[in-house]
Design an enzyme around this catalytic site. Structure first.
Site, short mmCIF file in Angstrom:
data_model
loop_
_atom_site.label_atom_id
_atom_site.label_comp_id
_atom_site.label_asym_id
_atom_site.label_seq_id
_atom_site.Cartn_x
_atom_site.Cartn_y
_atom_site.Cartn_z
N ASP A 93 0.98 -1.28 -0.07
CA ASP A 93 0.24 0.06 0.03
C ASP A 93 0.73 1.39 0.14
O ASP A 93 1.97 1.54 0.40
CB ASP A 93 -1.05 -0.08 1.21
CG ASP A 93 -2.06 0.85 1.13
OD1 ASP A 93 -2.49 1.14 0.02
OD2 ASP A 93 -2.36 1.51 2.15
N HIS A 94 0.46 2.31 -0.59
CA HIS A 94 1.02 3.89 -0.71
C HIS A 94 2.31 3.72 -1.19
O HIS A 94 3.32 4.13 -0.36
CB HIS A 94 0.86 4.31 0.66
CG HIS A 94 -0.82 5.10 0.79
ND1 HIS A 94 -1.23 6.14 0.21
CD2 HIS A 94 -1.83 4.48 1.43
CE1 HIS A 94 -2.44 6.28 0.44
NE2 HIS A 94 -3.02 5.36 1.36
N GLU B 212 -4.25 6.46 -6.84
CA GLU B 212 -5.24 7.66 -6.10
C GLU B 212 -4.87 9.06 -6.88
O GLU B 212 -3.81 9.42 -7.29
CB GLU B 212 -4.64 7.82 -4.67
CG GLU B 212 -5.42 9.05 -4.02
CD GLU B 212 -4.87 9.05 -2.61
OE1 GLU B 212 -4.66 10.21 -1.93
OE2 GLU B 212 -4.58 8.12 -1.77
#
Length: 277
Positions: A83-84, A135
């Site tokens: 993630d991220h 995102e």
């Protein structure tokens, strides 16, 4: 059982349900998430963030291996998601360490830079068989897509998804990262318009701050992957604090990590039941 993230998300989307994705920092987090998922009888996603990797001295393999082993022993489908990710070096380690998916985060760059960097990351990740989330940031604020008041534009989202080739899109609809109180109110009309505008599943970040009724409505309007992190850490820390306050002579970490793990598992089970309702 270990299952690719994309398959878990697709199944949830087809069923009109939400899939919970929970941040893993320690082995106890992974064990708690899977225990909670088994109690709820629901699939789940284990997420290890770039920040968590940094906490583990920058070494991805040990925590990734532990999380995958926990997933493989589960009686419910469990995905493993990185993630991220902002580091290309870390991105390139994902497939070799058992991840089925990554979230590539260029959200704090200007739109054109975000698009270019993400499109390149998607090409590289897809060559390794990875499912990719991103995102859409810098929409009205330098703090990225989840700055207060920022919202994702459906037309821009459609253009971005088509240009990058991402498999899922995290959007700004009223939640914020690291919320310790469940007071967020989401823009459900915007969620519906985003669902209709883009062909890929929508992802809600910062879901710890979203009340149950808002989460249920969000899933009904089109949200699929629901990221939860702070709620686990709040449960973990409260349980540890209570145990240590109750016995100031306690030194065995198992005596306070066990109730902390149980508290996180309860939080996971409750959230998954809401998302599947």
């Amino acid at each position: 059982m270990f299952v690719p993230t994309g398959e878990i998300v697709a199944a949830a989307r087809n069923a009109g349900a939400g899939i919970g994705a929970f941040n893993v920092i320690t082995v106890e987090h992974a064990e708690a998430v899977v225990t909670g998922a088994e109690a709820a009888g629901r699939p789940v996603i284990l997420q290890i963030s770039e920040n968590a990797v940094r906490f583990h001295h920058g070494r991805l393999a040990p925590i990734a291996t532990a999380a995958r082993c926990v997933a493989e022993a589960s009686s419910v489908p469990v995905g493993l998601h990185l993630d991220h990710v902002t580091s290309d070096e870390l991105l390139d380690q994902a497939a070799a360490n058992g991840f089925g998916s990554v979230m590539y985060d260029a959200s704090q760059r200007p739109y054109e830079q975000n698009l270019t960097a993400t499109a390149d990351a998607v090409r590289r990740a897809h060559r390794q068989g990875l499912w990719v989330e991103s995102e859409l940031g810098e929409i009205g604020g330098k703090d990225g897509a989840h700055a207060p008041g920022v919202r994702t534009d459906p037309d821009e989202a459609a253009t971005y998804v088509a240009a990058t080739g991402v498999d899922a899109l995290a959007v700004a609809v009223g939640s914020s990262h690291a919320m310790a109180t469940r007071t967020a109110r989401l823009d459900h009309d915007l969620i519906t318009r985003l669902r209709d505008a883009v062909p890929v599943p929508l992802v809600l970040h910062g879901s710890s701050g979203v009340p149950d009724d808002e989460l249920i409505a969000a899933v009904r309007c089109g949200m699929v992957k629901i990221n939860i992190g702070t709620a686990l850490n709040s449960a973990f820390t409260a349980a540890v604090r209570q145990r240590l306050d109750g016995d100031t002579a306690l030194t065995d970490p198992r005596k306070y990590l066990a109730p902390a793990r149980d508290a996180m598992a309860g939080t996971v089970a409750a959230a998954l039941r809401v998302l599947g309702s």
